[in-house]
Write a protein that holds these residues in place. Structure first.
Motif, mmCIF file in Angstrom:
data_model
loop_
_atom_site.group_PDB
_atom_site.id
_atom_site.type_symbol
_atom_site.label_atom_id
_atom_site.label_comp_id
_atom_site.label_asym_id
_atom_site.label_seq_id
_atom_site.Cartn_x
_atom_site.Cartn_y
_atom_site.Cartn_z
ATOM 1 N N LEU A 10 7.897 -8.080 4.404
ATOM 2 C CA LEU A 10 6.597 -7.418 4.377
ATOM 3 C C LEU A 10 5.838 -7.767 3.099
ATOM 4 N N GLU A 11 6.516 -7.728 1.978
ATOM 5 C CA GLU A 11 5.879 -8.050 0.705
ATOM 6 C C GLU A 11 5.303 -9.471 0.727
ATOM 7 N N ALA A 12 6.068 -10.421 1.245
ATOM 8 C CA ALA A 12 5.589 -11.804 1.331
ATOM 9 C C ALA A 12 4.375 -11.913 2.248
ATOM 10 N N ALA A 13 4.402 -11.202 3.370
ATOM 11 C CA ALA A 13 3.281 -11.244 4.314
ATOM 12 C C ALA A 13 2.028 -10.622 3.709
ATOM 13 N N VAL A 14 2.193 -9.525 2.977
ATOM 14 C CA VAL A 14 1.044 -8.879 2.327
ATOM 15 C C VAL A 14 0.424 -9.845 1.325
ATOM 16 N N ARG A 15 1.250 -10.438 0.497
ATOM 17 C CA ARG A 15 0.736 -11.359 -0.532
ATOM 18 C C ARG A 15 0.057 -12.574 0.081
ATOM 19 N N ALA A 16 0.575 -13.063 1.184
ATOM 20 C CA ALA A 16 0.028 -14.272 1.811
ATOM 21 C C ALA A 16 -1.227 -14.018 2.635
ATOM 22 N N ASN A 17 -1.372 -12.808 3.151
ATOM 23 C CA ASN A 17 -2.417 -12.556 4.145
ATOM 24 C C ASN A 17 -3.441 -11.486 3.802
ATOM 25 N N GLU A 18 -3.285 -10.822 2.667
ATOM 26 C CA GLU A 18 -4.194 -9.729 2.323
ATOM 27 C C GLU A 18 -4.852 -9.995 0.975
ATOM 28 N N PRO A 19 -5.981 -10.694 0.972
ATOM 29 C CA PRO A 19 -6.637 -11.013 -0.296
ATOM 30 C C PRO A 19 -7.115 -9.780 -1.062
ATOM 31 N N ASN A 64 -5.335 -7.127 -1.551
ATOM 32 C CA ASN A 64 -4.191 -6.474 -2.171
ATOM 33 C C ASN A 64 -3.960 -7.081 -3.553
ATOM 34 N N ASN A 65 -3.939 -6.244 -4.586
ATOM 35 C CA ASN A 65 -3.709 -6.715 -5.952
ATOM 36 C C ASN A 65 -2.229 -6.794 -6.295
ATOM 37 N N PHE A 66 -1.443 -5.835 -5.823
ATOM 38 C CA PHE A 66 0.018 -5.917 -5.939
ATOM 39 C C PHE A 66 0.683 -4.993 -4.945
ATOM 40 N N TYR A 67 1.946 -5.333 -4.642
ATOM 41 C CA TYR A 67 2.731 -4.642 -3.624
ATOM 42 C C TYR A 67 4.183 -4.851 -4.025
ATOM 43 N N SER A 68 4.821 -3.829 -4.568
ATOM 44 C CA SER A 68 6.122 -4.039 -5.190
ATOM 45 C C SER A 68 7.065 -2.866 -4.934
ATOM 46 N N LEU A 69 8.314 -3.187 -4.577
ATOM 47 C CA LEU A 69 9.344 -2.199 -4.292
ATOM 48 C C LEU A 69 10.171 -1.928 -5.549
ATOM 49 N N HIS A 70 10.456 -0.642 -5.798
ATOM 50 C CA HIS A 70 11.277 -0.229 -6.930
ATOM 51 C C HIS A 70 12.356 0.720 -6.424
ATOM 52 N N LYS A 71 13.589 0.510 -6.901
ATOM 53 C CA LYS A 71 14.735 1.320 -6.494
ATOM 54 C C LYS A 71 15.125 2.258 -7.630
ATOM 55 N N SER A 72 15.368 3.510 -7.290
ATOM 56 C CA SER A 72 15.746 4.516 -8.279
ATOM 57 C C SER A 72 17.082 4.171 -8.928
ATOM 58 N N LEU A 124 -7.484 -1.355 1.675
ATOM 59 C CA LEU A 124 -6.391 -0.440 2.029
ATOM 60 C C LEU A 124 -6.389 -0.171 3.524
ATOM 61 N N ASN A 125 -7.551 0.082 4.095
ATOM 62 C CA ASN A 125 -7.644 0.323 5.543
ATOM 63 C C ASN A 125 -7.158 -0.891 6.325
ATOM 64 N N ALA A 126 -7.540 -2.080 5.878
ATOM 65 C CA ALA A 126 -7.141 -3.319 6.562
ATOM 66 C C ALA A 126 -5.624 -3.490 6.523
ATOM 67 N N HIS A 127 -4.993 -3.119 5.417
ATOM 68 C CA HIS A 127 -3.533 -3.248 5.271
ATOM 69 C C HIS A 127 -2.803 -2.556 6.420
ATOM 70 N N GLY A 128 -3.198 -1.323 6.707
ATOM 71 C CA GLY A 128 -2.529 -0.548 7.752
ATOM 72 C C GLY A 128 -2.768 -1.066 9.157
ATOM 73 N N GLN A 129 -3.736 -1.948 9.328
ATOM 74 C CA GLN A 129 -4.064 -2.483 10.655
ATOM 75 C C GLN A 129 -3.486 -3.875 10.905
ATOM 76 N N THR A 130 -2.822 -4.455 9.913
ATOM 77 C CA THR A 130 -2.298 -5.812 10.081
ATOM 78 C C THR A 130 -1.096 -5.824 11.024
ATOM 79 N N ASP A 131 -0.927 -6.939 11.719
ATOM 80 C CA ASP A 131 0.234 -7.088 12.597
ATOM 81 C C ASP A 131 1.533 -7.035 11.811
ATOM 82 N N HIS A 132 1.547 -7.665 10.621
ATOM 83 C CA HIS A 132 2.797 -7.676 9.841
ATOM 84 C C HIS A 132 3.170 -6.265 9.388
ATOM 85 N N PHE A 133 2.192 -5.449 9.012
ATOM 86 C CA PHE A 133 2.510 -4.084 8.610
ATOM 87 C C PHE A 133 3.041 -3.281 9.798
#
Length: 97
Positions: free
Chosen positions: A26-35, A37-45, A64-73
């Motif tokens: 998902l992170e790779a798809a967001v970075r490749a397809n959502e201009p 999006n400034n950053f999208y990063s997972l953090h583990k406790s 932000l609205n477009a992010h939730g409508q993408t096929d990859h999301f």
């Protein structure tokens, strides 16, 4: 004004590797397809291996609205659902500068 998002996620015990693999897709798809999006990063406790936070930032509300409508999301979000121990806690914030 940029939009920040913090998504708090709880993963089922034993599902960490599967969840992290799906999120990496998902992170790779967001970075490749959502201009917008400034950053999208997972953090583990460090305190609880089943707790994660996703830090996100979008150029504006439209991005932000477009992010939730993408096929990859939609597709990868559904796959992640099988790993979750409950609904995510989502907080949306505005930048101050």
């Amino acid at each position: 004004m940029a939009i920040g998002v913090i998504a708090r996620l709880k993963v089922q015990p034993g599902k960490n590797e599967e969840f992290e693999g799906i999120f990496a897709e998902l992170e790779a798809a967001v970075r490749a397809n959502e201009p917008g999006n400034n950053f999208y990063s997972l953090h583990k406790s460090r305190a609880d291996e089943n707790d994660y936070i996703v830090l996100e930032q979008y150029a504006d509300q439209d991005a932000l609205n477009a992010h939730g409508q993408t096929d990859h999301f939609k597709t990868l979000g559904a796959k992640m659902g099988g790993c979750m121990a409950g609904r995510p806690d989502i907080e949306v914030m505005d930048t101050t500068s």
